[in-house]
Write a protein that holds these residues in place. Structure first.
Motif, PDB file in Angstrom:
ATOM      1  N   ASP B 154      18.151  -8.947  -3.137  1.00 16.65           N
ATOM      2  CA  ASP B 154      18.568  -8.028  -2.081  1.00 16.65           C
ATOM      3  C   ASP B 154      17.557  -6.891  -1.942  1.00 16.65           C
ATOM      4  OD1 ASP B 154      19.796  -6.313  -0.350  1.00 16.65           O
ATOM      5  OD2 ASP B 154      21.719  -6.269  -1.409  1.00 16.65           O
ATOM      6  N   ALA B 155      16.501  -7.178  -1.211  1.00 17.48           N
ATOM      7  CA  ALA B 155      15.403  -6.214  -1.078  1.00 17.48           C
ATOM      8  C   ALA B 155      15.852  -4.950  -0.371  1.00 17.48           C
ATOM      9  CB  ALA B 155      14.234  -6.860  -0.337  1.00 17.48           C
ATOM     10  N   LYS B 156      16.816  -5.076   0.531  1.00 12.39           N
ATOM     11  CA  LYS B 156      17.296  -3.910   1.275  1.00 12.39           C
ATOM     12  C   LYS B 156      17.964  -2.905   0.331  1.00 12.39           C
ATOM     13  CE  LYS B 156      20.372  -2.627   5.047  1.00 12.39           C
ATOM     14  NZ  LYS B 156      21.312  -3.121   6.067  1.00 12.39           N
ATOM     15  N   THR B 157      18.882  -3.397  -0.495  1.00  8.01           N
ATOM     16  CA  THR B 157      19.592  -2.522  -1.427  1.00  8.01           C
ATOM     17  C   THR B 157      18.644  -1.955  -2.485  1.00  8.01           C
ATOM     18  OG1 THR B 157      21.600  -3.796  -1.065  1.00  8.01           O
ATOM     19  CG2 THR B 157      21.534  -2.426  -3.048  1.00  8.01           C
ATOM     20  N   LEU B 158      17.748  -2.801  -2.992  1.00  8.11           N
ATOM     21  CA  LEU B 158      16.798  -2.331  -4.004  1.00  8.11           C
ATOM     22  C   LEU B 158      15.848  -1.278  -3.420  1.00  8.11           C
ATOM     23  CD1 LEU B 158      16.048  -5.788  -5.710  1.00  8.11           C
ATOM     24  CD2 LEU B 158      17.270  -3.845  -6.753  1.00  8.11           C
ATOM     25  N   GLY B 159      15.448  -1.490  -2.160  1.00  7.70           N
ATOM     26  CA  GLY B 159      14.577  -0.515  -1.497  1.00  7.70           C
ATOM     27  C   GLY B 159      15.277   0.828  -1.352  1.00  7.70           C
ATOM     28  N   ALA B 160      16.541   0.790  -0.947  1.00 11.64           N
ATOM     29  CA  ALA B 160      17.299   2.042  -0.772  1.00 11.64           C
ATOM     30  C   ALA B 160      17.502   2.751  -2.104  1.00 11.64           C
ATOM     31  CB  ALA B 160      18.649   1.728  -0.113  1.00 11.64           C
ATOM     32  N   LEU B 161      17.797   1.970  -3.127  1.00 11.50           N
ATOM     33  CA  LEU B 161      17.988   2.519  -4.467  1.00 11.50           C
ATOM     34  C   LEU B 161      16.738   3.249  -4.949  1.00 11.50           C
ATOM     35  CD1 LEU B 161      20.044   2.496  -6.810  1.00 11.50           C
ATOM     36  CD2 LEU B 161      19.058   0.331  -7.572  1.00 11.50           C
ATOM     37  N   ALA B 162      15.584   2.626  -4.739  1.00 13.63           N
ATOM     38  CA  ALA B 162      14.326   3.253  -5.152  1.00 13.63           C
ATOM     39  C   ALA B 162      14.128   4.576  -4.409  1.00 13.63           C
ATOM     40  CB  ALA B 162      13.153   2.305  -4.895  1.00 13.63           C
ATOM     41  N   LYS B 163      14.411   4.581  -3.111  1.00 19.93           N
ATOM     42  CA  LYS B 163      14.222   5.807  -2.315  1.00 19.93           C
ATOM     43  C   LYS B 163      15.143   6.925  -2.792  1.00 19.93           C
ATOM     44  CE  LYS B 163      10.890   4.676  -0.419  1.00 19.93           C
ATOM     45  NZ  LYS B 163       9.639   5.293  -0.800  1.00 19.93           N
ATOM     46  N   GLN B 164      16.409   6.550  -3.139  1.00 13.87           N
ATOM     47  CA  GLN B 164      17.347   7.569  -3.658  1.00 13.87           C
ATOM     48  C   GLN B 164      16.771   8.287  -4.867  1.00 13.87           C
ATOM     49  OE1 GLN B 164      21.102   5.736  -4.740  1.00 13.87           O
ATOM     50  NE2 GLN B 164      21.223   4.779  -2.713  1.00 13.87           N
ATOM     51  N   HIS B 165      15.979   7.547  -5.651  1.00 16.21           N
ATOM     52  CA  HIS B 165      15.428   8.127  -6.871  1.00 16.21           C
ATOM     53  C   HIS B 165      13.955   8.474  -6.726  1.00 16.21           C
ATOM     54  CE1 HIS B 165      19.127   6.143  -8.195  1.00 16.21           C
ATOM     55  NE2 HIS B 165      19.180   7.110  -9.087  1.00 16.21           N
ATOM     56  N   ASP B 166      13.512   8.543  -5.482  1.00 16.62           N
ATOM     57  CA  ASP B 166      12.150   8.988  -5.201  1.00 16.62           C
ATOM     58  C   ASP B 166      11.099   8.106  -5.897  1.00 16.62           C
ATOM     59  OD1 ASP B 166      10.630  10.688  -3.715  1.00 16.62           O
ATOM     60  OD2 ASP B 166      10.335  12.126  -5.356  1.00 16.62           O
ATOM     61  N   MET B 167      11.397   6.819  -5.943  1.00 13.86           N
ATOM     62  CA  MET B 167      10.443   5.879  -6.537  1.00 13.86           C
ATOM     63  C   MET B 167       9.806   5.046  -5.429  1.00 13.86           C
ATOM     64  SD  MET B 167      12.845   4.411  -9.578  1.00 13.86           S
ATOM     65  CE  MET B 167      11.667   3.211 -10.205  1.00 13.86           C
ATOM     66  N   LEU B 168       8.604   4.558  -5.708  1.00 19.68           N
ATOM     67  CA  LEU B 168       7.968   3.600  -4.798  1.00 19.68           C
ATOM     68  C   LEU B 168       8.443   2.185  -5.151  1.00 19.68           C
ATOM     69  CD1 LEU B 168       4.175   4.580  -4.691  1.00 19.68           C
ATOM     70  CD2 LEU B 168       5.936   5.103  -2.986  1.00 19.68           C
ATOM     71  N   THR B 169       8.357   1.282  -4.181  1.00 12.25           N
ATOM     72  CA  THR B 169       8.625  -0.128  -4.477  1.00 12.25           C
ATOM     73  C   THR B 169       7.355  -0.957  -4.273  1.00 12.25           C
ATOM     74  OG1 THR B 169       9.464  -0.282  -2.210  1.00 12.25           O
ATOM     75  CG2 THR B 169      11.093  -0.297  -3.970  1.00 12.25           C
ATOM     76  N   ILE B 170       7.166  -1.934  -5.145  1.00 10.46           N
ATOM     77  CA  ILE B 170       6.160  -2.985  -4.923  1.00 10.46           C
ATOM     78  C   ILE B 170       6.953  -4.283  -4.806  1.00 10.46           C
ATOM     79  CG2 ILE B 170       4.234  -4.297  -5.885  1.00 10.46           C
ATOM     80  CD1 ILE B 170       3.252  -1.809  -7.283  1.00 10.46           C
ATOM     81  N   VAL B 171       6.770  -4.973  -3.691  1.00 12.64           N
ATOM     82  CA  VAL B 171       7.617  -6.129  -3.386  1.00 12.64           C
ATOM     83  C   VAL B 171       6.783  -7.390  -3.150  1.00 12.64           C
ATOM     84  CG1 VAL B 171       9.437  -7.012  -1.868  1.00 12.64           C
ATOM     85  CG2 VAL B 171       9.272  -4.547  -2.315  1.00 12.64           C
ATOM     86  N   ASP B 172       7.123  -8.443  -3.871  1.00  9.56           N
ATOM     87  CA  ASP B 172       6.493  -9.750  -3.691  1.00  9.56           C
ATOM     88  C   ASP B 172       7.236 -10.478  -2.576  1.00  9.56           C
ATOM     89  OD1 ASP B 172       6.067 -12.604  -3.909  1.00  9.56           O
ATOM     90  OD2 ASP B 172       5.263 -12.292  -5.923  1.00  9.56           O
ATOM     91  N   TRP B 187      14.004  -1.384   5.576  1.00  5.21           N
ATOM     92  CA  TRP B 187      14.400  -1.440   4.170  1.00  5.21           C
ATOM     93  C   TRP B 187      13.621  -0.439   3.300  1.00  5.21           C
ATOM     94  CZ3 TRP B 187      14.467  -7.538   3.406  1.00  5.21           C
ATOM     95  CH2 TRP B 187      15.478  -8.066   4.239  1.00  5.21           C
ATOM     96  N   GLN B 188      12.731   0.306   3.902  1.00  8.85           N
ATOM     97  CA  GLN B 188      11.990   1.383   3.210  1.00  8.85           C
ATOM     98  C   GLN B 188      11.135   0.862   2.046  1.00  8.85           C
ATOM     99  OE1 GLN B 188      14.620   5.046   2.713  1.00  8.85           O
ATOM    100  NE2 GLN B 188      16.190   3.478   2.987  1.00  8.85           N
ATOM    101  N   LEU B 189      10.502  -0.278   2.237  1.00  9.83           N
ATOM    102  CA  LEU B 189       9.649  -0.842   1.178  1.00  9.83           C
ATOM    103  C   LEU B 189       8.256  -0.227   1.274  1.00  9.83           C
ATOM    104  CD1 LEU B 189      10.817  -4.542   1.623  1.00  9.83           C
ATOM    105  CD2 LEU B 189      11.843  -2.739   0.203  1.00  9.83           C
ATOM    106  N   ASP B 190       7.595  -0.048   0.133  1.00 10.36           N
ATOM    107  CA  ASP B 190       6.332   0.705   0.130  1.00 10.36           C
ATOM    108  C   ASP B 190       5.068  -0.130   0.076  1.00 10.36           C
ATOM    109  OD1 ASP B 190       7.242   3.501   0.211  1.00 10.36           O
ATOM    110  OD2 ASP B 190       8.306   2.939  -1.621  1.00 10.36           O
ATOM    111  N   ALA B 191       4.995  -1.064  -0.834  1.00 12.39           N
ATOM    112  CA  ALA B 191       3.800  -1.906  -0.911  1.00 12.39           C
ATOM    113  C   ALA B 191       4.304  -3.344  -0.998  1.00 12.39           C
ATOM    114  CB  ALA B 191       2.961  -1.549  -2.133  1.00 12.39           C
TER     115      ALA B 191
END
Lengths: 372, 372
Positions: B154-172, B187-191
């Motif tokens: 669930d990339a959408k939920t994981l992306g939102a979770l990362a943003k809540q905690h001010d983290m970047l995401t790297i997504v394959d 989904w607010q994904l970063d890389a």
């Protein structure tokens, strides 16, 4: 914004690469894709290794193509052979020597730079001095054929010198492979990389590399992990290795490897010596014409690469305007100067399939007309 | 040893990639090579960026193709975003999560592994716990579509979770791009990185990547130099950048980029939503047939990727023998199991051009015959 298929014109490529591609190579490129673990593909890769060994004139078992352009081939050699703290003597007489230095630093190594003027070959005596001053240096790195200037260095003498001092060599043969003599085993070179898009006249995107047994020994006895996963040759070897089952590392660029295979079949059929002679003959023909046009070479005669002719711009000529006119009116690409030679010189390539009489004729006539 | 041209057979590729290539893509691949600094080529690259932005559903300016396979795309994201000492939460539920962990370690980062069983999606609650335990983690890295198992997370939920905690995401997104919904901006994904040889049905060898403004900010404010010269995005940007003169970095794989451009034009013409629906429809058709043959899926229904169908081998069946028979008698490639699933499962791909009714029919009939 509507975007449709991209249909490029037919250009004659006489820059520093990509060179004119063999029509047979483009045909091979578009053959049906098969799986990268397909037994037929693995058979093709075994042939490719044999063909690369011929091109490099080596018996090195570990002779493969890195799945990325020449710059990645360079990086592959450095990240696998240089460990943090290692001293590397780097010869810099153009753009690619400087790129080698960058690589050493990014590996945590210490780069000892031997500097020579752009357009001159690497000075053997300066390298001797550097070795005398740094007897603990592990590697000597130099560019055989400097694509930024068109100067060839004495790889044979430099290779022997490194062996005398028990050092490894890393050699940039991007522009030399297939165009001028390069005898990896006879010259005792250890890690040599090249590119598909120069004198092999294959499409850009692959980097042939070969490692001597001494280089393999150094890779196997590393104390630290290679910083790159993608370029870690101990992992890649499991895929390219001839014995038994191939293990998956990354998805090989299947069609590009078909193309490289085809270009090497063409080279083998022509014969290396004949290819070298053809490059030389076409260079002499081009030189005669360029000199008649009043253009003079950047590099002294004895160090000139036949496949890369750097000539100074005539006084008062607009660099970009001339190249644009050649491109737009003749579909002819010649190269701009790079680095220290930007705006001051052109680089005219006669590489692989591009080293043909019709290319020389087109280039000379077009230049004559445009420069009038 | 005489080596002649390699002429592959026509295989139907229903493994984990390379997938069946669009005939139009193979045609585009063999168009005449032009220079990588040719104005027409640069125009093509600008179009390619736009097409990639559509495929990724992003407005990110920095959306390009890395000149090497997906594994290099992965490494590009890690070496540019991770600095020594950085903490990265890595979700591992298959081969590619483990490869992400390897990358973190090779960058000198600290990997906090969130483990899930092979064939299951990444557990959001485990990730929440890991973030709670490591509030100083900088990056959350996970695989959207695990090619080794066929599970989608669930990339959408994981992306939102990362943003809540001010983290970047790297997504394959190697196997997801073009096959299932992937909405980078929403989904607010970063890389995010992908591969050319899966649902885009282009030849292998390129890795599309996109970076959010937040990711670019992190790259720009690095304290250390990126360990890879070839993958250093601050250098690559000078070549792909839309404004003004392009600076030379490495020679772009010109013909492969023609092919990627063509595959993306085809995707745009079909429309992303239609492509997603086609993958789903063909998956349902295949599933029905596979279940009739008594084969069961590795992944629970709600987490199944339509484009990668991992099914357990029936009892007493010889894995390699079946795959060899399919290849030799039907020119049909299906994938072996990888890692924990080696010898236990097959992976049947329905990717891009491969997600067609005729491929489903061939696969089902051939399997039915061979398994009898």
């Amino acid at each position: 914004m509507t975007i449709s298929s991209f249909v490029p014109p037919h250009r004659t490529l006489m820059g520093p690469g990509p060179s004119d591609i063999y029509p047979q190579v483009l045909q091979a490129l578009s053959r049906p894709t098969i799986g990268h673990l397909d037994p037929l593909f693995i058979g093709m890769m075994d042939e490719l290794k044999e063909l690369l060994k011929y091109a490099f004139q080596t018996q090195n078992d570990f002779t493969i193509a890195v799945s990325a352009p020449g710059s990645a081939g360079m990086e592959t050699c450095f990240v696998n052979l240089v460990e943090p703290g290692d001293k590397v003597i780097v010869c810099r007489n153009g753009v690619f020597g400087e790129r080698m230095r960058e690589n050493v630093v990014r590996c945590g190594g210490e780069a000892i730079v031997v500097e020579d003027d752009w357009g001159t070959p690497v000075s053997v005596s300066k390298v001797e001095q550097a070795i005398a001053q740094h007897p603990d240096a592990k590697i000597l790195a130099f560019v055989h054929a400097e694509t930024s200037t068109g100067a060839v260095s004495d790889a044979k003498t430099l290779g022997a010198l490194a062996k005398q001092h028990d050092m490894l060599t890393i050699v940039d043969a991007v522009t030399s492979l297939g165009g001028v003599p390069l005898l990896v085993d006879e010259w005792q070179l250890d890690a040599v990389y090249s590119g598909s898009q120069k004198c092999l006249s294959c499409v850009p995107g692959l980097s042939p590399v070969t490692y001597s047994p001494a280089a393999i020994e150094v890779i196997k006895s590393r104390k630290t992990t290679v910083q790159s996963w993608f370029l870690d040759q101990s992992l890649v070897l499991g895929y390219w290795s001839g014995d038994g089952k191939r293990s998956y590392h990354h998805t090989a660029p299947v069609n590009s490897l078909y193309a490289l295979h085809e270009s090497l079949v063409l080279l083998k059929n022509e014969g290396l010596e004949n290819a070298w002679q053809r490059h030389k003959d076409m260079h002499l023909l081009l030189r005669e014409g360029l000199e008649k046009l009043g253009l003079s070479f950047v590099v002294e005669e004895q160090s000139r690469l036949p496949q890369l002719n750097a000539v100074y711009l005539p006084e008062g000529v607009d660099d970009a305007a001339v190249r644009t006119q050649l491109l737009e009116e003749y579909n002819l690409e010649i190269g701009a100067g790079l680095g220290a030679l930007a705006g001051k010189a052109w680089r005219i390539g006669l590489m692989g399939y591009g080293a043909r009489r019709e290319n020389v004729a087109l280039c000379l006539k077009a230049l004559e007309t445009v420069l009038k």
